[in-house]
Design a protein around this motif. Structure first.
Motif, mmCIF file in Angstrom:
data_model
loop_
_atom_site.group_PDB
_atom_site.id
_atom_site.type_symbol
_atom_site.label_atom_id
_atom_site.label_comp_id
_atom_site.label_asym_id
_atom_site.label_seq_id
_atom_site.Cartn_x
_atom_site.Cartn_y
_atom_site.Cartn_z
ATOM 1 N N THR A 42 0.766 -0.960 -0.208
ATOM 2 C CA THR A 42 -0.079 0.051 0.068
ATOM 3 C C THR A 42 1.087 1.069 -0.015
ATOM 4 O O THR A 42 0.280 2.147 -0.013
ATOM 5 C CB THR A 42 -1.025 -0.095 1.075
ATOM 6 N N ALA A 48 -1.463 4.805 -2.472
ATOM 7 C CA ALA A 48 -1.402 5.620 -1.267
ATOM 8 C C ALA A 48 -2.066 6.831 -1.455
ATOM 9 O O ALA A 48 -3.064 7.492 -0.654
ATOM 10 C CB ALA A 48 -0.033 5.955 -0.840
ATOM 11 N N ASN A 51 -5.764 6.061 -1.522
ATOM 12 C CA ASN A 51 -6.270 5.806 -0.270
ATOM 13 C C ASN A 51 -6.417 7.122 0.623
ATOM 14 O O ASN A 51 -7.520 7.486 1.230
ATOM 15 C CB ASN A 51 -5.153 4.853 0.616
ATOM 16 N N TYR A 52 -5.700 8.026 0.353
ATOM 17 C CA TYR A 52 -5.575 9.370 0.897
ATOM 18 C C TYR A 52 -6.770 10.141 0.500
ATOM 19 O O TYR A 52 -7.330 10.725 1.102
ATOM 20 C CB TYR A 52 -4.531 10.102 0.449
ATOM 21 N N ASP A 55 -9.711 8.768 2.202
ATOM 22 C CA ASP A 55 -9.932 8.857 3.746
ATOM 23 C C ASP A 55 -10.120 10.356 4.080
ATOM 24 O O ASP A 55 -10.507 10.957 5.054
ATOM 25 C CB ASP A 55 -8.409 8.844 4.470
ATOM 26 N N ARG A 121 -0.169 7.663 6.362
ATOM 27 C CA ARG A 121 -0.847 6.404 6.960
ATOM 28 C C ARG A 121 -0.190 5.679 8.257
ATOM 29 O O ARG A 121 0.947 5.822 8.286
ATOM 30 C CB ARG A 121 -0.645 5.452 5.585
ATOM 31 N N SER A 122 -1.311 5.449 9.001
ATOM 32 C CA SER A 122 -0.899 5.217 10.417
ATOM 33 C C SER A 122 -0.406 3.771 10.279
ATOM 34 O O SER A 122 0.466 3.271 11.074
ATOM 35 C CB SER A 122 -2.204 5.199 11.259
ATOM 36 N N ASP A 123 -0.580 2.899 9.362
ATOM 37 C CA ASP A 123 -0.283 1.330 9.277
ATOM 38 C C ASP A 123 1.034 1.174 8.403
ATOM 39 O O ASP A 123 1.143 0.108 8.319
ATOM 40 C CB ASP A 123 -1.494 0.684 8.640
ATOM 41 N N ASP A 325 -5.575 -2.391 8.408
ATOM 42 C CA ASP A 325 -5.377 -1.590 7.464
ATOM 43 C C ASP A 325 -5.654 0.063 8.292
ATOM 44 O O ASP A 325 -5.779 0.915 7.564
ATOM 45 C CB ASP A 325 -6.444 -1.483 6.060
#
Ligand code: MTE
Ligand code: MO
Length: 515
Positions: A42, A48, A51-52, A55, A121-123, A325
């Protein structure tokens, strides 16, 4: 005379500028994907950034996309993002027809956006930053390199546009980017969860659900089937890349306001007595009449048993669940702990290990609560805490803290704006009121009297119930409406409410065009 060594151009031609922009983009994405294949899938800058976008999009847009695009929301987002990137790459080329500066700045800004998206991303760990940084460097290097070949700064030596050299470099970059992307893809998915899932073998319930009665649905009359096949089960999550978690690598930690922290492995869970339970999952984003509801036979363990081993302390208000995730979910602790409610940690779905997109290796299923406050897929942690200590994903985006499923009903057949033959018309559909159970479904034509529909056998109060009815429909355009009454005596309100913040209300109706 044709020559490969033309006079030095003062500016790049349109096609050459375009190619430079596109090849720089290809190099950035290819190299980013390659490195991501080794440091975390990811972290691929494209993924990324997408995903951003998910979110950080306004909640209304994300929910709108879930409702209107359903499972297509992610492909549409990816295509949209690809189009934007291509346009920006073209722009970078066009801005640089005389000097590379403007294009380099644009490529740098794009690359930096990739770095920022991975950083956010925190993960993902620090090492995953290597992927977008490599992408940035590759994009800038290719852009500068190709620009240098196409428009030599040094015109003193009388070197002109080396078309053959440019084409050779371009083909090299394109091929290299493609190979890098493929290698990254193979490396990144080598830890695919599918083979781990295939190796799980049969999951045998200690207590099977009772067999389904023949009249559990009226599928022959146009209702949905009582059990939704896994392939048709609605899917809602924020994960652009389905998390790949191998059963042997998975564990669930229960911690926070507990007497002792406990951790369970997949082997621990599957060796416990497994129970089967039929539960209808419902998404809060479902519009009146919408499709975001499905029913399955789940296999797993009573969540209350696991929580008892941890010893949840009095004062704990929410069970804050975290997925691998980074997605989070807050459930009222009393509902999670209530044995009579039947919350589960599920590892099986309709006779198979959980499908990867539905949460393999394990997820939470809690009857009566919308999915966003209960149904964490790929769950890895359950922390008991207070409401003010942690804000779950959708709560922090304005959705309600408490979200019990609302009593609702839907007409499945005929579908909206259906042409029908005047006379007796059969309607069929579904109604749900988990965990209270459906008592009655009524249907009416226009403003006529409500008529009671025939209900399917009640399989469980935690599952939907099918209905059918025959109405006399005269020639002309009419509206058929449905409303359900639950076993608590509540009849669905006519008032239309949007899904936000805690679930839609209103009667579903369809227009019948009778000839
Ligand atoms: N990890 C994770 N779990 C999640 C979500 C998510 O975005 N991420 N979405 C929730 C929501 S909003 C719903 S409605 C259900 C849907 O479950 P399904 O996709 O298996 O139908 O999953 C829940 N669990
Ligand atoms: Mo949902």
């Amino acid at each position: 005379m044709s020559t490969l060594q033309d006079a030095p151009p003062r500016q790049l031609s349109l096609p050459v500028a375009t190619l430079i922009g596109l090849l720089a983009l290809a190099a950035a994405l290819g190299v980013g994907h390659l490195v991501a294949g080794f440091v975390g899938y990811t972290a691929s800058p494209f993924i990324a950034v997408a995903n951003y976008v998910i979110d950080h999009s306004p909640t209304a847009i994300v929910k709108w996309a879930e409702r209107t695009l359903g499972t297509w929301d992610k492909p549409v987002l990816k295509i949209g993002l690809a189009v934007v990137l291509v346009l920006l790459a073209l722009l970078a080329g066009q801005l640089s027809r005389r000097t590379p500066r403007a294009g380099q700045v644009l490529v740098f800004v794009l690359g930096a956006a990739g770095v920022a998206a991975v950083y956010a991303r925190s993960d993902l760990g620090q090492v995953s930053l290597l992927a977008p940084v490599a992408a940035l460097v590759a994009g800038l290097a290719v852009f500068t390199f190709l620009h240098r070949i196409a428009l030599p700064v040094d015109v003193v030596d009388e070197r002109g546009f080396d078309r053959r050299g440019f084409l050779r470099a371009g083909v090299g970059v394109a091929a290299g980017s493609g190979i890098a992307a493929v290698v990254g893809q193979v490396a990144g998915t080598r830890t695919n969860a599918e083979d781990s899932r295939a190796a799980v073998g049969p999951l045998v319930p200690a207590r099977t659900a009772p067999p389904l009665p023949a009249d559990a649905d009226f599928a022959k009359l146009g209702s949905p089937p009582f059990i939704t096949p896994n392939a048709d089960f609605y899917r809602i999550d924020t994960a652009l890349v389905v998390p790949q978690v191998r059963a042997e690598d998975w564990s669930l930690k229960i911690h926070g306001m507990v007497d002792r922290e406990v951790t369970f492995s997949y082997a621990d869970i599957r060796s416990r007595p497994l129970v089967e339970r039929r539960v209808t999952l419902t998404c809060v984003s479902n519009e009146v009449g919408g499709p975001l509801i499905s029913n399955a036979t789940w296999l797993g363990v009573d969540l209350a048993d696991l929580l008892d081993e941890a010893g949840v302390r009095p004062g704990a208000e929410q069970m804050f669940a975290t997925s691998v995730d980074g997605w989070t979910c807050g459930t009222p602790a009393d509902v999670a702990l209530d044995r009579t409610r039947g919350a589960m940690l599920a590892i099986g779905m309709n006779g198979e290990p959980l499908p990867v997109e539905h949460g393999f290796p394990a997820r939470i299923v809690i009857p009566g609560l919308y999915g966003y406050v209960s149904a964490t897929k790929w769950v890895e942690s359950l922390e008991f805490t207070r409401w003010d200590a942690r804000q779950a994903y959708w709560l922090s985006r304005g959705w309600a803290e408490q979200a019990p499923i609302k009593t609702e009903s839907r007409i499945d057949t005929p579908s909206g704006f259906a042409g029908v033959t005047a006379g007796k018309v059969r309607l069929a559909g579904t109604a749900w009121a988990q965990p209270t159970g459906i008592a009655k479904v009524e249907v009416r034509l226009d403003q006529g009297p409500w008529q009671q529909a025939t209900l399917s056998a009640e399989v469980s109060k935690d599952t939907w119930r099918m209905w059918w009815i025959e109405l006399d429909v005269p020639k002309g355009t009419h509206q058929a409406s449905v409303r359900a009454t639950d076993q608590g005596g509540y009849t669905q309100t006519e008032n239309r409410a949007d899904p936000a913040p805690d679930g839609a209300t209103g009667w579903h109706s369809v227009t019948l065009d009778a000839r």
